[in-house]
Design an enzyme around this catalytic site. Sequence first.
Site, PDB file in Angstrom:
ATOM      1  CG  MET A 149      -1.804  -7.717  -6.894  1.00  0.00           C
ATOM      2  SD  MET A 149      -1.227  -6.902  -8.408  1.00  0.00           S
ATOM      3  CE  MET A 149       0.365  -6.282  -7.880  1.00  0.00           C
TER       4      MET A 149
ATOM      5  CG  HIS B 292       0.295  -1.660 -15.490  1.00  0.00           C
ATOM      6  ND1 HIS B 292      -0.038  -2.878 -14.912  1.00  0.00           N
ATOM      7  CD2 HIS B 292       1.268  -1.915 -16.403  1.00  0.00           C
ATOM      8  CE1 HIS B 292       0.691  -3.826 -15.467  1.00  0.00           C
ATOM      9  NE2 HIS B 292       1.488  -3.272 -16.368  1.00  0.00           N
TER      10      HIS B 292
ATOM     11  CG  ASN C 287      -4.711  -0.484 -12.459  1.00  0.00           C
ATOM     12  OD1 ASN C 287      -4.450  -0.653 -11.273  1.00  0.00           O
ATOM     13  ND2 ASN C 287      -4.117  -1.191 -13.424  1.00  0.00           N
TER      14      ASN C 287
ATOM     15  N   GLY D 218       0.791  -1.239   0.000  1.00  0.00           N
ATOM     16  CA  GLY D 218       0.000   0.000   0.000  1.00  0.00           C
ATOM     17  C   GLY D 218       0.814   1.275   0.000  1.00  0.00           C
ATOM     18  CB  THR D 219       4.236   2.281  -1.070  1.00  0.00           C
ATOM     19  OG1 THR D 219       4.289   1.742  -2.390  1.00  0.00           O
ATOM     20  CG2 THR D 219       4.954   1.356  -0.104  1.00  0.00           C
ATOM     21  CG  ASN D 220       1.060   3.473  -5.834  1.00  0.00           C
ATOM     22  OD1 ASN D 220       1.242   4.525  -6.458  1.00  0.00           O
ATOM     23  ND2 ASN D 220       1.707   2.351  -6.119  1.00  0.00           N
TER      24      ASN D 220
HETATM   25  C1  GAR Z   1       2.616  -1.014  -7.635  1.00  0.00           C
HETATM   26  O1  GAR Z   1       3.850  -1.048  -8.318  1.00  0.00           O
HETATM   27  C2  GAR Z   1       1.466  -1.034  -8.613  1.00  0.00           C
HETATM   28  O2  GAR Z   1       1.706  -0.288  -9.775  1.00  0.00           O
HETATM   29  C3  GAR Z   1       1.389  -2.491  -8.922  1.00  0.00           C
HETATM   30  O3  GAR Z   1       1.555  -3.121  -7.688  1.00  0.00           O
HETATM   31  C4  GAR Z   1       2.406  -2.325  -6.864  1.00  0.00           C
HETATM   32  C5  GAR Z   1       1.707  -2.090  -5.556  1.00  0.00           C
HETATM   33  O4  GAR Z   1       2.563  -1.473  -4.646  1.00  0.00           O
HETATM   34  N1  GAR Z   1       0.164  -2.850  -9.566  1.00  0.00           N
HETATM   35  C6  GAR Z   1       0.070  -3.823 -10.458  1.00  0.00           C
HETATM   36  O5  GAR Z   1       1.004  -4.519 -10.807  1.00  0.00           O
HETATM   37  C7  GAR Z   1      -1.333  -4.019 -11.022  1.00  0.00           C
HETATM   38  N2  GAR Z   1      -1.281  -4.879 -12.156  1.00  0.00           N
HETATM   39  P1  GAR Z   1       1.980  -0.777  -3.355  1.00  0.00           P
HETATM   40  O6  GAR Z   1       1.054  -1.794  -2.702  1.00  0.00           O
HETATM   41  O7  GAR Z   1       3.183  -0.506  -2.509  1.00  0.00           O
HETATM   42  O8  GAR Z   1       1.252   0.467  -3.768  1.00  0.00           O
END
Ligand code: GAR
Length: 248
Positions: A108, A131, A129, A22-24
């Site tokens: 995911m 990506h 989303n 969940g850093t985003n």
């Molecule tokens: C991020 O890099 C996001 O772009 C990717 O998962 C990671 C989640 O990181 N998403 C995908 O690959 C979707 N197909 P986070 O949980 O630290 O935000």
Amino acid sequence: MDMHIPLGGKELSLAVFVSGSGTNLQALIDRAESGQLRAKIEVVVSDRADAYGIERAKRHGIPAFVVNYADYINRCATRAEAYRAAEMEILEILERFEVDYVCLAGFMRLVSPSFLQCFRDGLVYRVLNIHPALLPSFPGMHGYEDTFSYGCKWGGVTVHFVDEGEDTGPIIAQAVYPIWPDDTIEVVRQRGLSLEYELYAQVVNWIASGFVRAIKKGRRTICHVTDPKYSLIIRNLVEKAMNACSVH
Ligand code: GAR
């Protein structure tokens, strides 16, 4: 549940869906709290109980819910049935909140066409989303690994509207970062993630400001950002990603 609002033009209410660290989500929370995001995060949903994103939401007083997809998959006869049941639970949660947009942030799971229909807004669905690759290259779950192992010299990140396909929806914005000869996959991932945080918040702000337009071109829906500062902003993001590794 059928929610119809204009694509933007006001502060947005968001639901953020996560599956992992969940850093985003954290980047969106931080920007919202410091007044840099024209949006409020109303609710966080995860498909996994162990997603650290849930913890992040709770720490910031944001209601957070786990919808346990694995349980549904174990209990239901088919995967489609399990996803339908899980999505029903999510929609029931979202009904308690006034949500304009769903932001997938490392979620995911695919979302089904019937889920998307609840967010229809003209040519697009109000589901975003982020990506970790320059779509349409490297869709799927391993954007950084795929970009790196292919030997790409530039990587990219994409924010798009979600449609019925996997990572096929209308692209709103993209930015790129360099991949230098002695980079490792971890360096590449960190460089990309920093760019993700900035681009996702920027796109939310563009939508909130009414700067995102969708038009039909043949069978495709194409998005344009009409912010007069668009090219300057993208250039600054890319330059920042370049300067983050100016030792090369
Ligand atoms: C991020 O890099 C996001 O772009 C990717 O998962 C990671 C989640 O990181 N998403 C995908 O690959 C979707 N197909 P986070 O949980 O630290 O935000």
